[in-house]
Write an enzyme that holds these catalytic residues in place. Structure first.
Site, PDB file in Angstrom:
ATOM      1  N   ASP A  13       0.816  -1.216   0.000  1.00 49.09           N
ATOM      2  CA  ASP A  13       0.000   0.000   0.000  1.00 49.09           C
ATOM      3  C   ASP A  13       0.849   1.265   0.000  1.00 49.09           C
ATOM      4  OD1 ASP A  13      -2.258  -1.510  -0.056  1.00 49.09           O
ATOM      5  OD2 ASP A  13      -2.986  -0.975   1.923  1.00 49.09           O
ATOM      6  N   ARG A  93      -1.305   5.405  17.018  1.00 44.70           N
ATOM      7  CA  ARG A  93      -1.519   6.332  15.893  1.00 44.70           C
ATOM      8  C   ARG A  93      -1.192   7.786  16.208  1.00 44.70           C
ATOM      9  NH1 ARG A  93      -0.572   1.971  13.360  1.00 44.70           N
ATOM     10  NH2 ARG A  93      -2.287   1.037  12.180  1.00 44.70           N
ATOM     11  N   ASP A 122      -8.279   4.215  11.674  1.00 46.49           N
ATOM     12  CA  ASP A 122      -6.945   4.812  11.681  1.00 46.49           C
ATOM     13  C   ASP A 122      -6.908   6.170  10.992  1.00 46.49           C
ATOM     14  OD1 ASP A 122      -5.666   2.911  13.194  1.00 46.49           O
ATOM     15  OD2 ASP A 122      -5.005   1.724  11.488  1.00 46.49           O
ATOM     16  N   SER A 178      -6.094  -9.584   7.506  1.00 45.16           N
ATOM     17  CA  SER A 178      -5.026  -8.588   7.587  1.00 45.16           C
ATOM     18  C   SER A 178      -4.606  -8.444   9.044  1.00 45.16           C
ATOM     19  CB  SER A 178      -5.489  -7.240   7.029  1.00 45.16           C
ATOM     20  OG  SER A 178      -6.502  -6.693   7.848  1.00 45.16           O
TER      21      SER A 178
END
Length: 404
Positions: A13, A93, A122, A178
């Site tokens: 990604d 984060r 996120d 994932s």
């Protein structure tokens, strides 16, 4: 040229996003924030960013800061999102955003880019943290840009783009789920886990824990010491924040501690299924709670527990850098000022048994609590106490009698 900082992992990604941002006319500064992601050659990730045309690339090791300044304050609140999740991804984060903005300031970048999907949490955590620290920052979230999604509707197109750009990626078939990992935990979601009829603990290839069935057939003991709410010793030895988390990950993991499977409510409104493992933090939460049981008075402990879901929700949603969080953390620092002590736990096939607890600030007085005669508690005093406590009920009962 305009420039941006990209929160970069080196995976498919962010490799595609790096190439796409360059096509959009940006100089890209890649920042790999090291939070303990396993199995990755950091130097290879750095080299890949340079080979792919990044204006600059760097690795920032933030593992100690993550544990000390983010995970431990949340643990001191006993904060669990929806009563279960220990927030391992959520906590990380705002730290990633802070570090990326620090780099952006240093290199003079105009924007901050990330690879979070437009369906998940996120994106909220990255952006809310960044805008709180730098209100004028430009956020580039390619998955929220229609032309990006049109160009890359799936992995096939992304892999083809990488081949065209000579971007090295592992073009393998996607896993049936994932995962996201740091030194605090691993999360597993999507793919076959989206079916709630699937048994969550049967799907992932767990990286931190064995199953309780595979754990040893004997108890392993561990002693954790706290000073003002901070875990500082492990089995009598002073250790750093990161060291205690990593060592407890190993200890808890081999004893099958710390797995969970939940259906959670995302900030963006949908429900999602998550499977998590966090052996070290699970042990710290448990040990910390036992010290608090000794050292915090009833009213303060109950107030903290009523506020705890607020903290969990704010962390999960991404409201880390806010006035409300600052005030609540100040409250917590006062609360934790007496939370000092040592807890011995026994670990057995996923179970956590408290074996002993001591604290110089203990409020437990066995002479008062004892069922035996003596001590400073006069049971006769309870007569008047209960007459006063029962007064409203007696008045209401006379005015509005209840059938029974």
């Amino acid at each position: 040229m305009p420039s941006c900082v990209l929160a970069y992992s080196g995976g498919l990604d962010t490799s595609v996003i790096l190439g796409w941002l360059q096509d959009e006319g940006y100089d890209v500064h890649c920042v790999y924030v090291d939070l303990g992601q396993p199995g990755e050659d950091r130097e290879a990730v750095l080299k890949k960013a340079h080979v792919c045309g990044a204006k600059s690339a760097r690795i920032v090791d933030a593992q100690e800061e993550l544990c000390r300044d983010f995970a431990f304050p949340v643990m001191q609140w006993q904060a669990r999102y929806e009563g279960v999740y220990l927030l391992g991804t959520s906590i990380a984060r705002p730290l990633i955003s802070k570090i990326c903005l620090q780099v952006a300031r240093e290199v003079g970048a105009d924007a901050y880019a990330h690879g979070a999907t437009g369906k998940g949490n996120d994106q909220c955590r990255f952006q809310l943290a960044a805008e709180a620290l730098e209100p004028g920052v430009k956020i580039i979230a390619p998955w929220r840009i229609e032309r990006y999604r049109a160009k890359f509707p799936g992995r096939t197109e992304m892999i083809a783009f990488c081949a065209e750009k000579n971007i090295p990626v592992k073009a393998s078939v996607a896993k049936p789920y994932s995962s996201d990992e740091n030194c605090l935990h691993i999360s597993y979601e999507a793919g076959v886990l989206e079916d709630p009829k699937t048994t969550g603990v049967d799907v992932p290839d767990f990286g931190m824990t064995v199953s309780p069935q595979q754990a040893p057939d004997k108890i392993e003991y561990v002693t954790i010491g706290f000073e003002v709410g901070v875990p500082t010793t492990l089995n009598g030895k002073s250790v750093s924040a990161l060291t205690i988390v990593k060592e407890l990950n190993a200890i808890g993991g081999r004893n099958g501690v710390g797995r969970l499977d939940m259906i959670e409510n995302r900030f963006v409104g949908m429900k999602s299924r998550g499977v998590y493992e966090a052996p070290g933090m699970t042990l710290l939460y448990e040990a910390h709670r036992y010290v608090e049981q000794l050292t915090l008075d009833r009213d303060l402990l109950h107030l903290r527990d009523r506020l705890s879901p607020e903290i969990a929700e704010m962390v999960y949603y991404g409201f880390w850098y806010t006035a409300k969080m600052d005030a609540l953390m100040a409250f917590s620092r006062q609360t934790q000022s007496v939370v000092t002590g040592e807890i011995k736990l026994g670990l057995y096939k996923g179970n956590i048994i408290v074996c002993s607890r001591t604290s110089p600030n203990s409020l437990y007085d066995d002479k008062i609590a004892s069922m035996e005669a003596g001590g400073s508690y006069n049971q006769t005093d309870a007569e008047g106490f209960l007459r006063i406590m029962g007064l409203p009920g007696r008045v209401q009962g006379r005015v509005r009698p209840r059938g029974y």
